[in-house]
Design a protein around this motif. Structure first.
Motif, PDB file in Angstrom:
ATOM      1  N   GLY A 171     -29.627 -27.385  21.456  1.00 39.25           N
ATOM      2  CA  GLY A 171     -28.465 -26.488  21.441  1.00 39.25           C
ATOM      3  C   GLY A 171     -28.795 -25.010  21.476  1.00 39.25           C
ATOM      4  O   GLY A 171     -27.929 -24.194  21.755  1.00 39.25           O
ATOM      5  N   GLN A 172     -30.065 -24.676  21.185  1.00 40.13           N
ATOM      6  CA  GLN A 172     -30.431 -23.253  21.192  1.00 40.13           C
ATOM      7  C   GLN A 172     -30.500 -22.724  22.621  1.00 40.13           C
ATOM      8  O   GLN A 172     -30.836 -23.450  23.550  1.00 40.13           O
ATOM      9  CB  GLN A 172     -31.813 -23.094  20.548  1.00 40.13           C
ATOM     10  CG  GLN A 172     -32.266 -21.654  20.379  1.00 40.13           C
ATOM     11  CD  GLN A 172     -31.841 -21.081  19.051  1.00 40.13           C
ATOM     12  OE1 GLN A 172     -32.331 -21.461  18.013  1.00 40.13           O
ATOM     13  NE2 GLN A 172     -30.913 -20.148  19.106  1.00 40.13           N
ATOM     14  N   LEU A 173     -30.183 -21.445  22.766  1.00 41.26           N
ATOM     15  CA  LEU A 173     -30.433 -20.721  24.009  1.00 41.26           C
ATOM     16  C   LEU A 173     -31.193 -19.454  23.635  1.00 41.26           C
ATOM     17  O   LEU A 173     -30.824 -18.774  22.676  1.00 41.26           O
ATOM     18  CB  LEU A 173     -29.126 -20.332  24.706  1.00 41.26           C
ATOM     19  CG  LEU A 173     -28.188 -21.463  25.141  1.00 41.26           C
ATOM     20  CD1 LEU A 173     -26.865 -20.871  25.657  1.00 41.26           C
ATOM     21  CD2 LEU A 173     -28.836 -22.317  26.223  1.00 41.26           C
ATOM     22  N   ARG A 174     -32.231 -19.125  24.388  1.00 37.42           N
ATOM     23  CA  ARG A 174     -32.972 -17.878  24.138  1.00 37.42           C
ATOM     24  C   ARG A 174     -33.424 -17.280  25.462  1.00 37.42           C
ATOM     25  O   ARG A 174     -33.896 -18.010  26.336  1.00 37.42           O
ATOM     26  CB  ARG A 174     -34.229 -18.127  23.309  1.00 37.42           C
ATOM     27  CG  ARG A 174     -34.024 -18.598  21.895  1.00 37.42           C
ATOM     28  CD  ARG A 174     -33.750 -17.455  20.949  1.00 37.42           C
ATOM     29  NE  ARG A 174     -33.731 -17.946  19.570  1.00 37.42           N
ATOM     30  CZ  ARG A 174     -33.302 -17.216  18.540  1.00 37.42           C
ATOM     31  NH1 ARG A 174     -32.878 -15.979  18.718  1.00 37.42           N
ATOM     32  NH2 ARG A 174     -33.305 -17.722  17.328  1.00 37.42           N
ATOM     33  N   PHE A 175     -33.294 -15.968  25.568  1.00 38.39           N
ATOM     34  CA  PHE A 175     -33.939 -15.274  26.674  1.00 38.39           C
ATOM     35  C   PHE A 175     -35.367 -14.920  26.273  1.00 38.39           C
ATOM     36  O   PHE A 175     -35.607 -14.463  25.142  1.00 38.39           O
ATOM     37  CB  PHE A 175     -33.178 -14.000  27.037  1.00 38.39           C
ATOM     38  CG  PHE A 175     -31.985 -14.277  27.915  1.00 38.39           C
ATOM     39  CD1 PHE A 175     -32.121 -14.353  29.292  1.00 38.39           C
ATOM     40  CD2 PHE A 175     -30.737 -14.498  27.350  1.00 38.39           C
ATOM     41  CE1 PHE A 175     -31.027 -14.623  30.101  1.00 38.39           C
ATOM     42  CE2 PHE A 175     -29.638 -14.770  28.153  1.00 38.39           C
ATOM     43  CZ  PHE A 175     -29.775 -14.830  29.532  1.00 38.39           C
ATOM     44  N   GLY A 176     -36.285 -15.145  27.192  1.00 34.50           N
ATOM     45  CA  GLY A 176     -37.670 -14.780  26.945  1.00 34.50           C
ATOM     46  C   GLY A 176     -37.924 -13.332  27.307  1.00 34.50           C
ATOM     47  O   GLY A 176     -37.078 -12.665  27.910  1.00 34.50           O
ATOM     48  N   PRO A 177     -39.093 -12.835  26.943  1.00 33.02           N
ATOM     49  CA  PRO A 177     -39.458 -11.464  27.330  1.00 33.02           C
ATOM     50  C   PRO A 177     -39.552 -11.300  28.842  1.00 33.02           C
ATOM     51  O   PRO A 177     -39.554 -10.174  29.343  1.00 33.02           O
ATOM     52  CB  PRO A 177     -40.818 -11.249  26.641  1.00 33.02           C
ATOM     53  CG  PRO A 177     -41.310 -12.601  26.277  1.00 33.02           C
ATOM     54  CD  PRO A 177     -40.119 -13.490  26.124  1.00 33.02           C
ATOM     55  N   ASP A 178     -39.591 -12.417  29.571  1.00 28.23           N
ATOM     56  CA  ASP A 178     -39.604 -12.387  31.037  1.00 28.23           C
ATOM     57  C   ASP A 178     -38.195 -12.317  31.623  1.00 28.23           C
ATOM     58  O   ASP A 178     -38.021 -12.364  32.835  1.00 28.23           O
ATOM     59  CB  ASP A 178     -40.323 -13.631  31.574  1.00 28.23           C
ATOM     60  CG  ASP A 178     -39.721 -14.934  31.034  1.00 28.23           C
ATOM     61  OD1 ASP A 178     -38.721 -14.875  30.276  1.00 28.23           O
ATOM     62  OD2 ASP A 178     -40.233 -16.008  31.389  1.00 28.23           O
ATOM     63  N   GLY A 179     -37.170 -12.250  30.759  1.00 29.29           N
ATOM     64  CA  GLY A 179     -35.790 -12.160  31.242  1.00 29.29           C
ATOM     65  C   GLY A 179     -35.198 -13.495  31.653  1.00 29.29           C
ATOM     66  O   GLY A 179     -34.060 -13.550  32.131  1.00 29.29           O
ATOM     67  N   MET A 180     -35.946 -14.571  31.482  1.00 28.22           N
ATOM     68  CA  MET A 180     -35.454 -15.902  31.856  1.00 28.22           C
ATOM     69  C   MET A 180     -34.769 -16.571  30.659  1.00 28.22           C
ATOM     70  O   MET A 180     -35.119 -16.326  29.505  1.00 28.22           O
ATOM     71  CB  MET A 180     -36.613 -16.785  32.336  1.00 28.22           C
ATOM     72  CG  MET A 180     -37.328 -16.232  33.558  1.00 28.22           C
ATOM     73  SD  MET A 180     -36.244 -16.118  34.990  1.00 28.22           S
ATOM     74  CE  MET A 180     -37.168 -14.978  36.014  1.00 28.22           C
ATOM     75  N   LEU A 181     -33.803 -17.452  30.969  1.00 29.74           N
ATOM     76  CA  LEU A 181     -33.080 -18.176  29.926  1.00 29.74           C
ATOM     77  C   LEU A 181     -33.775 -19.523  29.681  1.00 29.74           C
ATOM     78  O   LEU A 181     -33.949 -20.318  30.611  1.00 29.74           O
ATOM     79  CB  LEU A 181     -31.634 -18.412  30.347  1.00 29.74           C
ATOM     80  CG  LEU A 181     -30.748 -19.159  29.336  1.00 29.74           C
ATOM     81  CD1 LEU A 181     -30.588 -18.359  28.043  1.00 29.74           C
ATOM     82  CD2 LEU A 181     -29.379 -19.461  29.939  1.00 29.74           C
ATOM     83  N   TYR A 182     -34.154 -19.749  28.417  1.00 32.44           N
ATOM     84  CA  TYR A 182     -34.824 -20.993  28.023  1.00 32.44           C
ATOM     85  C   TYR A 182     -33.807 -21.894  27.327  1.00 32.44           C
ATOM     86  O   TYR A 182     -33.176 -21.491  26.352  1.00 32.44           O
ATOM     87  CB  TYR A 182     -36.011 -20.694  27.107  1.00 32.44           C
ATOM     88  CG  TYR A 182     -37.153 -20.045  27.852  1.00 32.44           C
ATOM     89  CD1 TYR A 182     -37.098 -18.696  28.232  1.00 32.44           C
ATOM     90  CD2 TYR A 182     -38.279 -20.770  28.218  1.00 32.44           C
ATOM     91  CE1 TYR A 182     -38.141 -18.103  28.942  1.00 32.44           C
ATOM     92  CE2 TYR A 182     -39.323 -20.188  28.923  1.00 32.44           C
ATOM     93  CZ  TYR A 182     -39.249 -18.863  29.277  1.00 32.44           C
ATOM     94  OH  TYR A 182     -40.279 -18.286  29.975  1.00 32.44           O
ATOM     95  N   VAL A 183     -33.659 -23.100  27.864  1.00 39.38           N
ATOM     96  CA  VAL A 183     -32.664 -24.063  27.380  1.00 39.38           C
ATOM     97  C   VAL A 183     -33.381 -25.338  26.962  1.00 39.38           C
ATOM     98  O   VAL A 183     -33.979 -26.021  27.803  1.00 39.38           O
ATOM     99  CB  VAL A 183     -31.633 -24.390  28.479  1.00 39.38           C
ATOM    100  CG1 VAL A 183     -30.526 -25.274  27.917  1.00 39.38           C
ATOM    101  CG2 VAL A 183     -31.062 -23.122  29.104  1.00 39.38           C
ATOM    102  N   GLY A 184     -33.325 -25.647  25.677  1.00 37.13           N
ATOM    103  CA  GLY A 184     -33.984 -26.851  25.186  1.00 37.13           C
ATOM    104  C   GLY A 184     -33.048 -28.047  25.200  1.00 37.13           C
ATOM    105  O   GLY A 184     -31.859 -27.914  24.898  1.00 37.13           O
TER     106      GLY A 184
END
Ligand SMILES: [Ca+2]
Length: 403
Positions: A171-184
């Protein structure tokens, strides 16, 4: 609380400073004091107290920083409400809600602001959808001012992924330092990963996805970054960044850019794992750094073990991944990764090992205390100060040093 402030202020403006201090030190109930017991007595101690900020957040699922206003957070609840919380004054305002199913682990589960949110007012939600066609995880782009009065609206659906069971939705969403969205994504649910999603590269379930929300591919609301590990392979989904996860409920990026994931275990082990490009994190061949099932002779070749693990028992039963502390109040926690266990109410901190170093033995974490708490999410405000949310009681706490 409000009555107390008004009453104090009515005495005279000269007491306003006192009133402010009173408000900050005695909000919505007594602070929770730490108990350091059981296996935690073998650890180094960094006791903290949990000071209530506000309540009424039953089923709390996520705590995110809202930039642009000091001490302001966005807090989600499983039932679908997004609250704006002024943590400095213990006030909260409902921003919007989403109609979601809430059976088991379904609900409104995660929010991430676009890295350029203050200018473009784009943000992303992860929530459950249930229709006649079945259960799904939806990841959608929303637009609107979370600090304003007008409710934001859904702009586009990025993903809608079928969920065979109502649990393990991550359920988490995080943007990485690379500007990409990480979806688990979790393994699809039930128990033991009966459909084998963890080790299947052709399903998004059990995977960590990496999406480009600024350069969508034709016909999609997101793009596949060209440097994703499985781009061009017919036998794997190009969205995947890593796989072999069971239920990466909460994760965050450390200041050095590493993606630190709390991956919830099955019956025996909870783990913290650093997730890198193209990595297989083992599930359901491995549960943390152990064969699964426990009596199997598993082949762990090519699988990445966690950096930290703890066994089920008095320490707990369900990890809640945390954040790296970046504030000033809790000096002993500077640079440490703070996490907890939903089942035991214990909180800990970990010195993240240097990149590439092996797993840290279980006695190397710092004990922050055991509390009457079901921690589901950790968050930081714009000053880097730490908060933790209680799922059952619906209280948001500020973490402070123990006196
Ligand atoms: Ca693992």
């Amino acid at each position: 609380m409000g009555r107390r402030l008004i009453g104090t202020l009515a005495v005279g403006a000269a007491l306003a400073v006192t009133a402010t201090l009173t408000l900050q030190s005695t909000p919505a109930g007594a602070a929770l004091k730490p108990v350091i017991d059981g296996p935690d007595t073998a650890k180094r101690a960094l006791p903290v107290v949990l000071v209530p900020v506000t309540d009424g957040l039953r089923g709390l699922t996520d705590i995110q920083t809202l930039p642009g206003a000091a001490g302001t957070l966005v807090v989600l609840t499983q039932a679908g409400v997004a609250w704006r919380v002024d943590a400095l004054h213990g006030r909260k305002v409902k921003i919007f809600d989403v109609d979601v199913p809430t059976r088991s682990e379904q609900g409104l589960l995660g929010l991430a602001l676009h890295p350029n949110y203050l200018k473009n007012k784009r943000f992303f939600l992860n929530y459950s959808v249930q229709t006649d066609a079945g259960r799904f995880t939806r990841v959608a782009e929303w637009r609107g001012d979370l600090a304003g009065d007008a409710p934001p609206t859904e702009h586009a659906v990025l993903l809608e992924v079928a969920q065979p069971w109502p649990n393990h939705n991550a359920g988490q969403l995080r943007f990485g330092p690379d500007g990409m969205l990480y979806v688990g994504f979790g393994d699809g649910g039930a128990a033991n990963d009966p459909q084998g999603h963890g080790q299947n590269l052709q399903t998004l379930l059990g995977g960590m996805l990496r999406l480009d929300v600024d350069h969508p591919d034709a016909g999609k609301a997101y793009g596949i970054p060209k440097d994703n590990p499985f781009v061009g392979r017919a036998d794997a989904r190009p969205e995947l960044w890593a796989w072999g996860l069971r239920n990466p409920w909460r994760y965050a990026f450390a200041p050095d850019g590493r993606l630190v994931v709390g991956d919830v275990g099955q019956n025996a082990w909870e783990e913290i794992t650093v997730v890198g490009r193209g990595e297989n994190h083992g599930w359901n061949t491995r549960e943390a750094a152990h064969c699964f099932p426990p009596d199997s002779a598993c082949d762990a070749k090519g699988m990445v073990d966690p950096i930290y693990e703890y066994p089920h028992g008095p320490l707990g039963s369900s990890i809640t991944g945390g954040v790296v502390y970046g504030g000033a109040l809790l000096k002993g926690l500077a640079g440490k990764y703070v996490f907890g266990d939903f089942g035991s109410g214990r909180l800990w901190a970990l010195d993240l090992p240097a990149a590439g170093q092996p797993a840290v033995p279980t006695d190397k974490a710092w004990a922050l205390g055991r509390f009457d708490l079901q921690p589901t999410a950790f968050g930081l405000d714009d000053q880097g100060e730490l908060y933790v949310g209680d799922y059952g009681a619906g209280v948001l706490y500020r973490v402070r040093p123990a006196p």
